[in-house]
Design a protein around this motif. Structure first.
Motif: not given
Lengths: 532, 532
Positions: B213-214, B239-241, B243-244
């Motif tokens: 992801l990073r 919550q941040a990831t 969407s990916r």
């Protein structure tokens, strides 16, 4: 291959700062790993400095800066803005596709990457007497152009809602369409969104942004010179919505960019309004890259362009050093801008008699400080503070409109400018007929510009690129603006008088405006007589 | 126009449940507003039921279900899966582009929308003796096909890392490329990602997913029949990831889909592992739509397809009713599937003498329960539990490989199947030579299938579509599978013996495998002699 070691790297996917090392080769990021994990010839120890991906301006009219695209890129790049998505709406109103082509061509010389959304509404309305009409057929040649990412802000909301054939043809051309629908809500907004209009940068309240986000639009939080919405919209940005929000500057002058910044200023404003820096950075980097499907940027990750910024230490967000395509940005670098000839100004100026207004009660354009809407009040030419305003057709020499205006604060002399949304005719106002005409002549003779006539002296900032932009380096333009502003101060006018004046011909905004045909009622959407 | 009023609508942008009313016209969402705010002819009061957008399976090999695309769509649709992105890797190994074309053609009859990522690695390795080689030149015809969204999982990691010309040509064809790089990390992963490979569905730990992801990859959390990774990867979804990240089923049999579900099962598994339902739903809807740039779905919003699910009441996530293009899904609806002729099986079977193995110490394929990797152990044919395994070339009749296997649990009789990754030759194992050959013959004569021979009786599930799929309705297939499983139980074999058997020819997985040429060393990547 160069290694940047010991960076505290912001990752917009995780929204966190991660101690990292990264390598750069051929202008691209090659590897990202733990500090000390990469080896190469040249190692730069960043000593724990914070590093972020290059910033992206999701929507801007470059012309509003008064600079050409290449020079605009040179100005914003040191602010960390490595990618710009521009809508050449202004120059298209002046010169049609030739204007768009100039922007695309000049952008290739920009040190920041500039992509385009081609303007959807030229002229902005049928009431505008501009230099060009750009049809769907005219825009077809931009489909598939790698500099073009889609169709620019669709301002013709009624045309969308009522299925205007030309509007529909334009929408059908491009897969990505930016929106422009201030205040639209409920079922009309649903209808507008259903036509595939994917973004909006006109929200003024968090509630408006939240409704548009829910309905699937991407929201650009705008912080321009005229419209400043970032603080008001900050509550709409959450961990959940951040991937569908971006920042945009829309319209900023060269001097305010130089003084306050560009997208870096949006970030500072958002953080001041309570947005966590990590969320603000998501908007300014990956979110914009995702919306525009620019999968080669927005993140410091393998294979992406090596666009990144090293931040200043300390609490306040500030960009210290910028790297574009892996190279350190030299602020003083010179940009090659080809000077292109634009069509000359063709004006017929009023005679002394034609500058006379009828007696009796007349309509007066009443400006409102800080707003681009106006009021219509009834008064007479002799009322205190009231002056003549003149809008001269610059394209066909077909005439001029004459009216009265109050609120610019001009005590002596006159101003004229060829930056006059959206048709960009010459607009002028002042204390005496002679000075008004002298200012208009100065602008027309220079092939465009901003002029102040006061105490027998004419001060001109020439804008030879379509009457909107200069070919000069931004540092020179800022100096010239200071000179112009000093002359402006001598007239007693408000500091923002030029900006106010430039919106007095914008027919889409209520209530009373002026065109080369005369006064215009922005509510009834028709020409009106000056008699009150 | 129909109105669905009083819905508790899940919005993946905000990640919240919002009391709403929405209208549907011509298969699309027309408006979304507050409850009671819309008016129309037909109003359905949902009485506060939870409504979510249609689910999206980000990556699946439809062939593994044993169903044709149209029938697969009919099976998953009642589970809420309205959009499927399929990689026809299996049928392409059998029949090349003709196989891909069959899938694309049949998918048009599917009640769920099926898009494709065309297979990048046919054959999977040069060691595979399959039915086709699919080159970059062969794939070029799919560029721009509206059913095709990009290039399927790029499994040839060495080919990517060392810049193999054919691999590079395939990568260059498509803007979107799915990845497949289990366990790859650090600089080799950076190199792999830098080639533009955008996703990965092979992560088995949260750390692996976090690294990918990073580095910019989109992560599909997979819950298939063989590989179950959702619970392990759940900590990587924030919550941040979110969407990916997406969900994918990769490989699931018809019966496990019918019993456990598809993407709905992924959601239940994720929620059980601690993922908030609102995050899980983001993955299953908008995140997948965003990755594949399917801007017409993923969200119940104006202009998007009216694909939505009404949920059962109660704690457990379960889909109650499904609407596709605005129409309620009738579970019993019949799908039109054109029966297509695939090339006949061409096999040369071993003679009685050729089924003999040498004396002395021999290599034995030692299966590991629940794994597709094997061990190589040395023993003899007479060891307890050890049986013969046979892999017969079905494409050119060029021969067969003979070996020994332990761990399938067969006590009597034999099994054979034409589902045999990735080349899909016939693979068989059993207690006696005669029964093994009888099972192989049954499969070959039927033009593909899964056969059990036991106590003089042959039980066959025919798979006439390339030896991988049946043309029958899924209900019939499930019945036939129950009959086959009963026959399988009579042999004493492990319930998963067919699945284990189907991976014994997969040369990319260590350690000892079998091909029509004989035993294969998955570590040294070469054929080996059976002598121990």
């Amino acid at each position: 291959m160069r290694i940047f070691d010991n960076a505290l790297l912001y990752n917009p996917v995780s929204g966190t700062w991660i101690p990292s090392s990264f390598s750069v080769e051929n202008g691209k990021i090659k590897s990202v790993g733990a500090p000390g994990s990469l080896s190469g010839h040249l190692v730069f120890d960043l000593e724990g400095a914070r590093v972020i991906p290059g910033l992206i301006d999701a929507h801007v009219h470059i012309e509003s800066s008064l600079l050409t695209p290449a020079e605009f890129g040179r100005l914003v790049l040191p602010h960390g803005v490595t990618t710009v998505i521009a809508d050449p709406h202004e120059i298209a109103n002046v010169a049609g596709t030739a204007g768009i082509d100039f922007m695309l061509s000049d952008a290739k010389n920009s040190p920041a990457d500039i992509f385009f959304m081609v303007p959807s509404c030229v002229p902005a309305t049928p009431a505008d007497v501009g230099g060009a009409v750009v049809s769907a057929a005219d825009l077809a040649c931009y489909v598939g152009n790698p500099q073009v990412l889609g169709l620019g802000e669709m301002m013709n909301v009624p045309g969308v809602l009522f299925g205007d054939a030309e509007v529909s043809a334009k929408l059908a051309l491009f897969r990505r369409v930016d929106g422009h629908a201030p205040g639209l809500s409920g079922e009309p907004l649903c209808e507008y969104v259903s036509r595939g209009i994917a973004s909006d940068h006109e929200c003024t309240t968090a509630e408006e942004a939240e409704e548009k986000l829910r309905l699937g639009q991407i929201i650009f939080l705008r912080e321009g010179d005229a419209a400043k919405n970032v603080a008001a919209l900050t509550p709409a940005v959450t961990q959940a919505t951040a991937s569908r929000c971006c920042f945009a500057t829309d319209d900023r002058h060269v001097d305010s960019i130089a003084e306050e910044g560009s997208i870096d200023n949006c970030i500072r404003t958002a953080v001041s309004a309570g947005m966590p820096l990590e969320l603000a950075l998501r908007l300014a980097t990956l979110s914009a890259a995702e919306y525009y499907a620019l999968s080669d940027r927005g993140l410091i990750a393998p294979g992406r362009v090596a666009d990144f910024c090293i931040l200043e230490e300390g609490e306040t967000f500030s960009v210290s050093r910028v790297y574009k395509n892996g190279l350190a940005v030299q602020k003083k670098g010179i940009v090659e801008t080809a000077e292109v000839s634009f069509p000359p100004f063709v004006c017929r100026l009023p005679t002394e008699e034609e500058m006379q207004l009828p007696n009796g009660k007349l309509k007066i354009i009443e400006t409102i400080p800080g707003e681009i809407i106006t009021e219509c009040r009834i008064g007479s030419a002799g009322d205190s503070g009231v002056q003549k305003i003149l809008c001269v057709d610059r394209y066909r020499g077909e005439g001029f409109g004459l009216g009265l205006i109050n609120g610019l604060g001009i005590e002596r002399g006159a101003l004229a400018t060829s930056v006059s949304h959206d048709a960009h005719n010459i607009i002028a106002a002042g204390a005496t007929d002679a000075e008004i005409l002298q200012a208009v002549c100065a602008v027309a003779d220079a092939g465009g510009g901003m002029a102040v006539v006061c105490n027998g002296k004419t001060t001109l900032l020439p804008l030879p690129a379509g009457g909107l932009m200069t070919f000069k380096p931004y540092e020179d333009v800022i100096s010239e603006m200071h000179v112009l502003n000093e002359a402006l101060a001598e007239t007693g006018a408000d500091k923002k008088a030029f900006m106010s004046l430039s919106f007095m011909a914008l027919t889409v905004v209520p209530h009373l405006k002026i065109t080369p045909r005369g006064l215009f009622d922005g509510d009834a959407f028709c020409d009106v007589d000056i008699q009150g």
